[in-house]
Motif scaffolding. Structure first.
Motif, short mmCIF file in Angstrom:
data_model
loop_
_atom_site.label_atom_id
_atom_site.label_comp_id
_atom_site.label_asym_id
_atom_site.label_seq_id
_atom_site.Cartn_x
_atom_site.Cartn_y
_atom_site.Cartn_z
N THR A 196 9.24 -32.76 1.29
CA THR A 196 9.13 -33.00 0.07
C THR A 196 9.91 -34.92 0.35
O THR A 196 9.21 -35.50 -0.16
N ASP A 197 10.95 -34.58 0.92
CA ASP A 197 11.82 -35.74 1.20
C ASP A 197 11.21 -36.82 2.61
O ASP A 197 11.08 -37.60 2.34
N THR A 198 10.47 -35.91 3.65
CA THR A 198 9.73 -36.43 4.27
C THR A 198 8.79 -37.19 3.74
O THR A 198 9.04 -38.52 4.52
N VAL A 199 8.06 -37.10 3.29
CA VAL A 199 6.81 -37.63 2.78
C VAL A 199 6.96 -38.55 1.98
O VAL A 199 6.48 -39.75 1.98
N SER A 200 8.06 -38.31 1.15
CA SER A 200 8.32 -38.98 0.28
C SER A 200 9.81 -40.48 1.25
O SER A 200 8.88 -41.74 0.71
N LEU A 201 10.30 -40.17 2.14
CA LEU A 201 10.43 -41.72 3.16
C LEU A 201 9.30 -42.26 3.81
O LEU A 201 9.64 -43.16 4.13
N SER A 202 8.30 -41.80 4.21
CA SER A 202 7.31 -41.63 4.73
C SER A 202 6.20 -43.02 3.32
O SER A 202 5.72 -43.82 3.71
N ARG A 203 6.55 -42.80 2.59
CA ARG A 203 5.84 -42.88 1.58
C ARG A 203 6.92 -44.18 1.17
O ARG A 203 6.29 -45.90 0.87
N LEU A 204 8.03 -44.69 1.21
CA LEU A 204 8.98 -45.33 1.23
C LEU A 204 8.66 -46.56 2.58
O LEU A 204 9.37 -48.21 2.36
N GLY A 205 7.72 -46.47 3.31
CA GLY A 205 7.54 -47.39 4.69
C GLY A 205 8.09 -46.74 6.43
O GLY A 205 7.82 -47.78 6.74
N ALA A 206 8.62 -45.68 5.57
CA ALA A 206 9.13 -45.40 7.22
C ALA A 206 8.23 -44.53 8.18
O ALA A 206 7.01 -43.61 7.66
#
Length: 274
Positions: free
Chosen positions: A65-75
């Protein structure tokens, strides 16, 4: 130590399926709302800054869930966890959320061998991760090995002050070690930290505490420079049922009575020097 990891893996393999079905993780929201972020990442959004184009790795990523969230922030994110069951759920989540994430199954101590040295601009570790590792120094060596020069570590974690308290007692009761200890703390608990529909059969776990000084010193010893450190009076789960209250805006839990008495979590950032 291999036995401890095997014990914990059995526990987390079982937790993964239960956690994925739990309303507390809310996996369906990631598919329904392309802007949705996990509560942990949302809490630290102002401190994370611009992640656009950064190559990041999330250690001990669990359901992602945090991994997907960081991806959504551009990483451009990679996730690593030792639980194959958790990674199966993480891959399903990433697919449903249309997130391109590279997941790997491995012990966190093997991350450099599995992922390669000096490849990442960002190493991220979410809350409730370090307590499953026996050595802060070995963990810090992994972080340093994964980061490129100038790369950043970002960690949000439960405070060792919180881990030292007995969650079933008054918060003033210190029952467990604050400092790192060789032998693990052994618990056998059929419950987990979110609502699930049945008890856990593999409830046995081994865990360790690490003091703030030990964590920071380990990072300094491995060539990282501390750039930011913030302690919080809240944590993302109900650490003391009946004694904590949930903040409806952040989803975080803090003591009902004088929350400033307890450092419940912290956010730490450090940069690998050249």
């Amino acid at each position: 130590m291999t036995d401890s990891f095997a014990v914990n893996k059995a526990n987390w393999d079982e937790r993964a399926v239960l956690h994925a079905a739990s309303p507390d993780y809310g996996l369906a929201r990631f598919a329904a709302d392309p802007a949705h972020l996990s509560g942990v990442v949302r809490f630290d959004r102002p401190r994370l800054g611009d992640l656009t184009g950064l190559r990041g790795v999330h250690l001990q990523c669990h359901l992602g869930t945090d991994t997907v969230s960081l991806s959504r922030l551009g990483a451009a994110m990679t996730g690593l966890d030792f639980s194959g069951a958790a990674l199966a759920e993480a891959r399903r989540l990433a697919s449903a959320a249309a997130a391109d994430i590279d997941f790997h199954e491995a012990n966190v101590y093997d991350a450099v061998d599995v992922l390669g040295a000096g490849r990442f601009d960002l190493v991220y570790t979410g809350i409730g991760a370090l307590c499953w590792l026996p050595s802060a120094a070995r963990w810090a060596a992994v972080v340093a090995g994964l980061l490129r020069p100038g790369g950043r570590l970002f960690i949000r974690e439960g405070h060792p002050m919180l881990w030292a308290h007995d969650e079933g007692a008054n918060p003033a009761v210190l029952r467990y070690p604050y400092f790192e200890h060789a032998e693990p703390l052994v618990f056998d608990d059929p419950e987990t930290y979110v609502a699930v529909d049945r008890p856990i059969e593999h409830g046995l776990t081994h865990s360790w505490n690490h003091s703030l000084g030990e964590i920071i010193t380990a990072l300094l010893d491995h060539g990282l420079t501390l750039t930011a450190f913030t302690e919080h009076d809240s944590v993302p789960w109900n650490g003391w049922p009946g004694q904590m209250v949930r903040d409806e805006d952040t989803g975080e839990w803090r003591l009902k009575d004088t929350p400033s008495r307890l450092a419940a979590s912290y956010t730490l950032q450090a940069v690998k020097t050249g």
